[in-house]
Design a protein around this motif. Sequence first.
Motif: not given
Length: 145
Positions: A41-46, A50-61
């Motif tokens: 509910k309170f997810s601000a821009g920062g 972070f969630t955009r970056i953390a949504a990257s491919d887990p196998t690749m990372w």
Amino acid sequence: MSAEHHDLVLAMTSHLPHLIAYTIVGTAEDLQEVTRSEVLKFSAGGFRDFTRIAASDPTMWRDVFLHNKEAVLELLGRFNEDVSALARAIRWGDGDKLHDFFTRTRAIRRGIVEIGQDSAAPDFGRAHAPLPLAPLPRPYAADSE
């Protein structure tokens, strides 16, 4: 650039930011029983960034971290030292130290914008402003600095 230098540059500009994003989002996920609705509910821009970056491919990372562990661990150690120094500044109320650090880091963002690296467009031959040879400016620094 040498392979070792390349590994350090990429560890700083790509690998460590991903590791930090995965960690912050993972910490929020660990707290989900208590805070899940509030975190969403309170997810601000920062946090959203972070969630955009953390949504990257887990196998690749996973593979990136395991194949570049020396450079990642080197910079992770430095990062941990810096976080500890900031924690001490917060604990002891050292506003000057925090302000100086935030001012210096703000200059990095301004340098990225100044040379045109703030675009999400792929950088395949994109024209850039010349890179400054001198250190990046320190906005808001005293005239004597």
